[in-house]
Design an enzyme around this catalytic site. Structure first.
Site, PDB file in Angstrom:
ATOM      1  N   SER A  34       0.863  -1.183   0.000  1.00 11.14           N
ATOM      2  CA  SER A  34       0.000   0.000   0.000  1.00 11.14           C
ATOM      3  C   SER A  34       0.897   1.230   0.000  1.00 11.14           C
ATOM      4  CB  SER A  34      -0.904   0.007   1.247  1.00 11.14           C
ATOM      5  OG  SER A  34      -0.141   0.304   2.383  1.00 11.14           O
ATOM      6  N   THR A  35       0.311   2.358  -0.318  1.00  9.19           N
ATOM      7  CA  THR A  35       1.135   3.574  -0.365  1.00  9.19           C
ATOM      8  C   THR A  35       1.781   3.856   0.979  1.00  9.19           C
ATOM      9  OG1 THR A  35      -1.002   4.657  -0.278  1.00  9.19           O
ATOM     10  CG2 THR A  35       0.243   4.907  -2.295  1.00  9.19           C
TER      11      THR A  35
END
Ligand SMILES: [Zn+2]
Length: 475
Positions: free
Chosen positions: A10-11
């Protein structure tokens, strides 16, 4: 066996070690290779996706792949790469089972390739616990990253700062008061006195409350004032870390460190005692019994005089008479002056320090290493640099650092130990100007520079008794 990989980041996680797509791939690959008859058939990757549901492109694809029997086993680095909910997990495992596809997590015991591993499915109930703990970890990861980017969402923004458009800024009205509080603190005022002064001036906390002693302490001890953020859970020291240069500075690093060192010396010794007017409180030590000598006020001929009494006197365990501050001050300055003179002579007699330049150069190199490390970290965190490259660079820097450190140690040993010249100069300055110092300044100087002054009293039967300064211990 045909093994497929599923990797996801995920970011929020991209900055974390071991979380990058490449790191996951590498670790899964070594696992597959270690299995002997397994080989990689396909990689499914979801970069920049969270695992909040199964609605991810690569997950959809791998479900199709399982149905079409395109692989025999699905490998993940960690279970939470694939799913975050027990229900999603259950659905996927059912699908895999139906199409005779196995499932294996590299780092965990979850493994449906073995009979034992299948038992894991019955443990799914316990998984909800895992899910919860992972969720809180994830929240803290995300916060950490925002902090590193100098952004802050949620949480408490301390006195003196505010956020504008998600970025930290200085709240000038409050910052002015914070700076004033540091000034007061450095001139010897206690937290309690500062709180009192603020109340007197009608200055309120941000919440509109009266300043209290503990509120002042909290505010002055917060490293955010010098720009650093202390982040992490109060109770779990191991998870705490400081991120430098996050906040705009309200005060400079020097001021903050000085204030903290004063705080430390007050805390270490006698709490409130040390903030009294006695210059030597917390420092003066009885040579006869080793206990501290604490400040007292005595009335002599109607005059209030400062003196020091050994703590052992209270229990009749020491026969040290009380000593007046005036005498200690006089003899202490004498002793200090003598010390400074002989130290200065020592320094003159020392041959010129040929390796001073060399040491300077080495220290410069150390700083360069520090700077480079920051660069590598930045590059790695932004995926400009691969994990292996990053590790290689860091390894190189470590070797360089060790090498320089060894050279420095060798040089240091070769050098006679002398009191730092700047300290010496400051001390002789202070001694010469002692009479002109304010009493808070005298006190501050004592607290910062000295750890211990061991003293004895000599009764001379003359007008003035003499304090015998046995030893002076610098900080
Ligand atoms: Zn004593």
């Amino acid at each position: 066996m045909r093994a497929a990989l599923y990797v996801r980041v995920s970011t929020e996680e991209q900055n974390l070690e071991g979380y990058s797509i490449e790191a996951q791939k590498n670790r899964c690959m070594s696992f597959i290779e270690s299995q002997g008859d397994w080989y990689l058939s396909k990689v499914y990757a979801d970069p920049g996706h969270s695992a909040k549901n199964l609605d991810r492109p690569a997950v959809q694809e791998l479900m199709e792949g399982a149905k079409n029997k395109e692989f025999d086993v699905l490998v993940v680095y960690r279970l939470d790469r694939l799913v975050r909910s027990v229900l999603d997990l259950h659905n996927l495992l059912e699908l895999f089972d139906k199409h005779n596809v196995k499932f294996k997590s590299v780092t965990e015991v979850f493994d449906t390739t073995t009979a034992m591993g299948r038992f894991f499915i019955t443990l799914v109930g316990a998984m909800s616990e895992w899910e919860r703990s992972n969720l809180s970890e994830r929240v803290s990861f995300g916060m950490e990253q925002m902090t590193r980017e100098g952004k802050w969402k949620g949480g408490h923004v301390g006195y003196g700062h505010m956020h504008i458009d998600g970025h930290m800024a200085i709240n000038e009205d409050e910052a002015r008061i914070v700076r004033m509080m540091y000034d007061w603190y450095l001139t010897g005022m206690s937290d309690r006195k500062i709180a009192k002064e603020l109340r007197k001036r009608g200055i309120m906390t941000r919440g509109g409350a009266q300043w209290s002693e503990s509120h002042v302490r909290y505010t002055l001890s917060n490293p955010k004032n010098k720009g650093d953020l202390r982040y992490g859970i109060e109770k779990e020291k191991s998870k705490q870390f400081v991120v430098e240069d996050i906040y705009p500075q309200i005060i400079d690093v020097d001021t903050f460190d000085k204030a903290m060192s004063i705080r430390e010396s007050r805390r270490t010794f006698h709490g409130r005692q040390a903030t009294s007017d006695h210059y030597f409180s917390g420092i003066l030590t009885c040579s006869r019994c080793g206990r501290s000598m604490v400040g007292h006020m005595a009335k002599v001929n109607g005059k209030r005089l400062k003196n020091y009494v050994c703590l052992g006197r209270r229990h009749f365990e020491c026969d040290m008479p009380s000593i007046s501050e005036r005498i200690i001050e006089h003899n202490f300055l004498q002793e200090l002056r003598r010390g400074i003179e002989s130290e200065s002579i020592n320094q003159i007699e020392e041959p010129a320090q040929d390796n001073a330049d060399e040491i300077k150069a080495l220290k410069r190199d150390l700083n360069k290493i520090k700077d480079r490390r920051k660069k590598w970290q930045y590059a790695w965190a932004n995926e400009i640099m691969s994990d292996t490259e990053f590790q290689d660079r860091m390894q190189e820097e470590q070797e360089l650092e060790n090498d320089i450190q060894n050279q420095l140690n060798d040089l240091d040993e070769a050098q006679p130990h002398v009191v730092d010249e700047a300290v010496l100069e400051m001390m002789s300055d202070a001694v010469e100007n002692w009479g002109n110092l304010e009493s808070t300044e005298k006190k501050q100087l004592m607290q910062i520079a000295f750890d211990k002054i061991i003293v004895d009293k000599v009764e001379t039967k003359k007008v003035l008794d003499r304090a015998n300064i046995i030893e002076i211990v610098f900080k």
